[in-house]
Design a protein around this motif. Structure first.
Motif, PDB file in Angstrom:
ATOM      1  N   VAL A 116      43.313  28.045  51.095  1.00 12.09           N
ATOM      2  CA  VAL A 116      44.446  28.884  51.726  1.00 12.09           C
ATOM      3  C   VAL A 116      44.969  29.723  50.549  1.00 12.09           C
ATOM      4  CG1 VAL A 116      46.369  27.095  50.949  1.00 12.09           C
ATOM      5  CG2 VAL A 116      46.732  28.834  52.693  1.00 12.09           C
ATOM      6  N   THR A 117      45.325  30.979  50.946  1.00 11.87           N
ATOM      7  CA  THR A 117      45.933  32.114  50.017  1.00 11.87           C
ATOM      8  C   THR A 117      47.681  31.949  50.296  1.00 11.87           C
ATOM      9  OG1 THR A 117      44.206  33.659  49.920  1.00 11.87           O
ATOM     10  CG2 THR A 117      46.191  34.438  49.284  1.00 11.87           C
ATOM     11  N   ILE A 118      48.606  31.719  49.240  1.00  9.24           N
ATOM     12  CA  ILE A 118      49.899  31.590  49.359  1.00  9.24           C
ATOM     13  C   ILE A 118      50.499  32.971  48.817  1.00  9.24           C
ATOM     14  CG2 ILE A 118      51.723  30.302  48.590  1.00  9.24           C
ATOM     15  CD1 ILE A 118      49.953  28.446  50.314  1.00  9.24           C
ATOM     16  N   THR A 119      51.289  33.565  49.927  1.00  6.75           N
ATOM     17  CA  THR A 119      51.942  34.596  49.513  1.00  6.75           C
ATOM     18  C   THR A 119      53.212  34.010  48.615  1.00  6.75           C
ATOM     19  OG1 THR A 119      50.917  35.888  51.179  1.00  6.75           O
ATOM     20  CG2 THR A 119      53.156  36.677  50.389  1.00  6.75           C
ATOM     21  N   PRO A 120      53.593  34.588  47.540  1.00 12.77           N
ATOM     22  CA  PRO A 120      54.774  33.964  46.968  1.00 12.77           C
ATOM     23  C   PRO A 120      56.210  34.391  47.404  1.00 12.77           C
ATOM     24  CG  PRO A 120      53.808  35.613  45.631  1.00 12.77           C
ATOM     25  CD  PRO A 120      53.000  35.459  46.777  1.00 12.77           C
ATOM     26  N   GLU A 121      57.391  33.652  47.308  1.00 11.27           N
ATOM     27  CA  GLU A 121      58.537  34.177  47.128  1.00 11.27           C
ATOM     28  C   GLU A 121      59.450  33.617  45.879  1.00 11.27           C
ATOM     29  OE1 GLU A 121      60.270  32.202  50.415  1.00 11.27           O
ATOM     30  OE2 GLU A 121      60.658  30.375  49.431  1.00 11.27           O
ATOM     31  N   LYS A 122      60.408  34.435  45.607  1.00  8.34           N
ATOM     32  CA  LYS A 122      61.337  33.784  44.514  1.00  8.34           C
ATOM     33  C   LYS A 122      60.754  34.240  43.194  1.00  8.34           C
ATOM     34  CE  LYS A 122      64.284  30.474  46.622  1.00  8.34           C
ATOM     35  NZ  LYS A 122      64.596  28.906  46.700  1.00  8.34           N
ATOM     36  N   GLY A 123      59.833  35.297  43.161  1.00  7.10           N
ATOM     37  CA  GLY A 123      59.264  35.807  42.024  1.00  7.10           C
ATOM     38  C   GLY A 123      57.933  35.056  41.346  1.00  7.10           C
ATOM     39  N   SER A 124      57.693  34.070  42.089  1.00  5.89           N
ATOM     40  CA  SER A 124      56.437  33.429  41.893  1.00  5.89           C
ATOM     41  C   SER A 124      55.032  33.998  42.099  1.00  5.89           C
ATOM     42  CB  SER A 124      56.186  31.917  42.636  1.00  5.89           C
ATOM     43  OG  SER A 124      57.445  31.323  42.617  1.00  5.89           O
ATOM     44  N   TYR A 125      54.187  33.463  41.293  1.00  8.04           N
ATOM     45  CA  TYR A 125      52.737  33.996  41.452  1.00  8.04           C
ATOM     46  C   TYR A 125      52.025  33.628  42.732  1.00  8.04           C
ATOM     47  CZ  TYR A 125      52.740  34.821  36.449  1.00  8.04           C
ATOM     48  OH  TYR A 125      53.089  35.104  35.099  1.00  8.04           O
ATOM     49  N   SER A 126      51.107  34.682  43.297  1.00  7.59           N
ATOM     50  CA  SER A 126      50.566  34.215  44.363  1.00  7.59           C
ATOM     51  C   SER A 126      49.292  33.237  43.728  1.00  7.59           C
ATOM     52  CB  SER A 126      49.718  35.428  44.981  1.00  7.59           C
ATOM     53  OG  SER A 126      49.140  36.166  44.205  1.00  7.59           O
ATOM     54  N   ARG A 127      48.774  32.533  44.633  1.00 10.87           N
ATOM     55  CA  ARG A 127      47.824  31.514  44.348  1.00 10.87           C
ATOM     56  C   ARG A 127      46.991  30.961  45.723  1.00 10.87           C
ATOM     57  NH1 ARG A 127      52.960  30.395  45.321  1.00 10.87           N
ATOM     58  NH2 ARG A 127      53.462  28.181  46.093  1.00 10.87           N
ATOM     59  N   GLN A 128      45.625  30.764  45.282  1.00  8.89           N
ATOM     60  CA  GLN A 128      44.779  30.181  46.199  1.00  8.89           C
ATOM     61  C   GLN A 128      44.452  28.911  45.858  1.00  8.89           C
ATOM     62  OE1 GLN A 128      41.102  32.524  46.443  1.00  8.89           O
ATOM     63  NE2 GLN A 128      41.801  33.592  48.201  1.00  8.89           N
ATOM     64  N   LEU A 129      44.573  27.813  47.084  1.00  6.95           N
ATOM     65  CA  LEU A 129      44.326  26.429  46.759  1.00  6.95           C
ATOM     66  C   LEU A 129      43.563  26.044  47.908  1.00  6.95           C
ATOM     67  CD1 LEU A 129      48.278  25.837  46.730  1.00  6.95           C
ATOM     68  CD2 LEU A 129      46.888  25.974  44.865  1.00  6.95           C
ATOM     69  N   ARG A 130      43.035  24.849  47.239  1.00  9.10           N
ATOM     70  CA  ARG A 130      42.068  23.867  48.291  1.00  9.10           C
ATOM     71  C   ARG A 130      43.025  23.033  49.175  1.00  9.10           C
ATOM     72  NH1 ARG A 130      36.419  25.164  48.742  1.00  9.10           N
ATOM     73  NH2 ARG A 130      35.712  25.894  46.812  1.00  9.10           N
ATOM     74  N   ILE A 131      42.586  23.011  50.498  1.00 12.92           N
ATOM     75  CA  ILE A 131      43.084  22.168  51.339  1.00 12.92           C
ATOM     76  C   ILE A 131      41.993  21.328  52.127  1.00 12.92           C
ATOM     77  CG2 ILE A 131      45.274  23.664  51.879  1.00 12.92           C
ATOM     78  CD1 ILE A 131      43.759  24.770  54.161  1.00 12.92           C
ATOM     79  N   SER A 132      42.587  20.054  52.459  1.00  4.91           N
ATOM     80  CA  SER A 132      41.607  19.004  52.992  1.00  4.91           C
ATOM     81  C   SER A 132      41.233  19.287  54.439  1.00  4.91           C
ATOM     82  CB  SER A 132      42.370  17.753  52.963  1.00  4.91           C
ATOM     83  OG  SER A 132      43.392  17.635  54.184  1.00  4.91           O
ATOM     84  N   PRO A 133      40.027  18.549  54.809  1.00 10.66           N
ATOM     85  CA  PRO A 133      39.665  18.990  56.072  1.00 10.66           C
ATOM     86  C   PRO A 133      40.767  18.541  57.105  1.00 10.66           C
ATOM     87  CG  PRO A 133      37.902  17.974  54.768  1.00 10.66           C
ATOM     88  CD  PRO A 133      39.245  17.875  53.962  1.00 10.66           C
ATOM     89  N   LYS A 134      41.504  17.440  56.722  1.00 14.20           N
ATOM     90  CA  LYS A 134      42.700  16.857  57.520  1.00 14.20           C
ATOM     91  C   LYS A 134      43.437  17.943  57.972  1.00 14.20           C
ATOM     92  CE  LYS A 134      46.326  13.523  57.842  1.00 14.20           C
ATOM     93  NZ  LYS A 134      47.064  12.235  57.265  1.00 14.20           N
ATOM     94  N   ILE A 135      44.075  18.749  56.979  1.00 12.78           N
ATOM     95  CA  ILE A 135      44.970  19.732  57.357  1.00 12.78           C
ATOM     96  C   ILE A 135      44.326  21.006  58.235  1.00 12.78           C
ATOM     97  CG2 ILE A 135      44.989  21.081  55.078  1.00 12.78           C
ATOM     98  CD1 ILE A 135      47.896  20.649  57.659  1.00 12.78           C
ATOM     99  N   CYS A 136      43.197  21.342  57.836  1.00 14.87           N
ATOM    100  CA  CYS A 136      42.121  22.118  58.451  1.00 14.87           C
ATOM    101  C   CYS A 136      42.206  21.972  59.804  1.00 14.87           C
ATOM    102  CB  CYS A 136      40.908  22.406  57.672  1.00 14.87           C
ATOM    103  SG  CYS A 136      40.803  23.326  56.358  1.00 14.87           S
ATOM    104  N   THR A 137      41.949  20.470  60.120  1.00 12.89           N
ATOM    105  CA  THR A 137      41.907  20.347  61.495  1.00 12.89           C
ATOM    106  C   THR A 137      43.261  20.428  62.399  1.00 12.89           C
ATOM    107  OG1 THR A 137      40.050  18.735  61.279  1.00 12.89           O
ATOM    108  CG2 THR A 137      41.305  18.353  62.983  1.00 12.89           C
ATOM    109  N   MET A 138      44.207  20.174  61.511  1.00 11.26           N
ATOM    110  CA  MET A 138      45.506  20.031  62.332  1.00 11.26           C
ATOM    111  C   MET A 138      45.929  21.562  62.293  1.00 11.26           C
ATOM    112  SD  MET A 138      47.395  17.027  59.750  1.00 11.26           S
ATOM    113  CE  MET A 138      49.079  17.270  60.810  1.00 11.26           C
ATOM    114  N   LEU A 139      45.682  22.248  61.496  1.00  7.36           N
ATOM    115  CA  LEU A 139      46.174  23.869  61.786  1.00  7.36           C
ATOM    116  C   LEU A 139      45.056  24.453  62.583  1.00  7.36           C
ATOM    117  CD1 LEU A 139      46.049  24.955  57.964  1.00  7.36           C
ATOM    118  CD2 LEU A 139      48.067  24.769  59.370  1.00  7.36           C
ATOM    119  N   SER A 140      43.903  23.986  63.070  1.00  3.69           N
ATOM    120  CA  SER A 140      43.073  24.634  64.071  1.00  3.69           C
ATOM    121  C   SER A 140      43.643  24.215  65.479  1.00  3.69           C
ATOM    122  CB  SER A 140      41.534  24.241  63.742  1.00  3.69           C
ATOM    123  OG  SER A 140      41.552  22.828  64.017  1.00  3.69           O
ATOM    124  N   ARG A 141      44.208  23.289  65.585  1.00  2.00           N
ATOM    125  CA  ARG A 141      44.790  22.660  66.654  1.00  2.00           C
ATOM    126  C   ARG A 141      46.037  23.602  67.261  1.00  2.00           C
ATOM    127  NH1 ARG A 141      43.958  16.389  65.884  1.00  2.00           N
ATOM    128  NH2 ARG A 141      41.589  16.385  65.938  1.00  2.00           N
TER     129      ARG A 141
END
Length: 226
Positions: A116-141
């Protein structure tokens, strides 16, 4: 500032400075830091509207955030409705702010690779993070009704619905600590968990997207409760 005024405006008449002041001062669940922010936001509003407002003064307090156990987070996630539980699991895994999660677009997700690519707020840095198969399944639903993953409803509406569900679940499970779990608490838990797992403060800074590492250092003072 607009968000603070919306919150205050939902509870009092913004055209009445005394009522606004009393609402800020007497609200039972707002922290001193939040009251300070509301008071400052209303001061600007009062100046713009030509209203007399005596600003409330709250001294900053060095207060450590509440960190629940992982079991408490998981019990709350499991008991919530489908969309709410997906949002909470996403916050738990990524440590994203609710505003960052709420602006998430389908184009920001690579569900096949679990990134997942996180678009930042409050002046933070953008970042890419690994996410689990569990949340991938939840999001796909989730239903895809537009470009935004969690839809176009206002985040304040989601927050109110979450707080209702949280209260019912806390009562049903006889655990009042669950009522202390705000949406931002998932970010605090993630930071604490990652620091105690790795002892690498730079790693935690990258996950949270902090520009100033002093903001990240808070989590070195917290006990691992996972």
């Amino acid at each position: 500032m607009l968000k603070a005024l919306r919150i205050l405006g939902n509870r009092t008449d913004l055209e009445n400075p005394q009522l606004a002041r009393d609402t800020i001062a007497t609200h039972p669940t707002w922290s001193d830091a939040f009251k300070r922010n509301l008071s400052e936001a209303y001061r600007h509003y009062a100046e713009y509207r030509g209203l007399h407002f005596e600003k409330l003064v709250y001294k900053p307090v060095d207060k450590l955030p509440f960190i629940p156990t992982e079991q408490e987070l998981d019990s709350l996630i499991l008991a919530c409705g489908c969309k709410t539980s997906t949002v909470l699991q996403f916050l738990k895994e990524t440590g994203a702010r609710i505003g960052e999660a709420w602006s998430l677009k389908w184009a920001d997700l690579d569900l096949e690779r679990g990134i997942v690519t996180i678009t930042p707020e409050k002046g933070s840095y953008s970042r890419q993070l690994r996410i689990s198969p569990k949340i991938c399944t939840m999001l796909s639903r989730l239903a895809r009704k537009g470009s935004k993953v969690f839809g176009w409803a206002r985040v304040d509406s989601f927050r109110r619905e979450y707080e209702k569900q949280r209260k019912r679940i806390a009562q049903r499970l006889s655990n009042p600590r669950l009522c202390e779990i705000r949406l931002h608490t998932f970010r605090h838990w993630k930071a604490t968990y990652e620091y105690h797992k790795t002892k690498d403060i730079l790693h935690v800074q990258r996950i949270l997207g902090h520009r100033n590492i002093m903001h990240t250092m808070t989590y070195t003072r917290l006990v691992d409760t996972a």
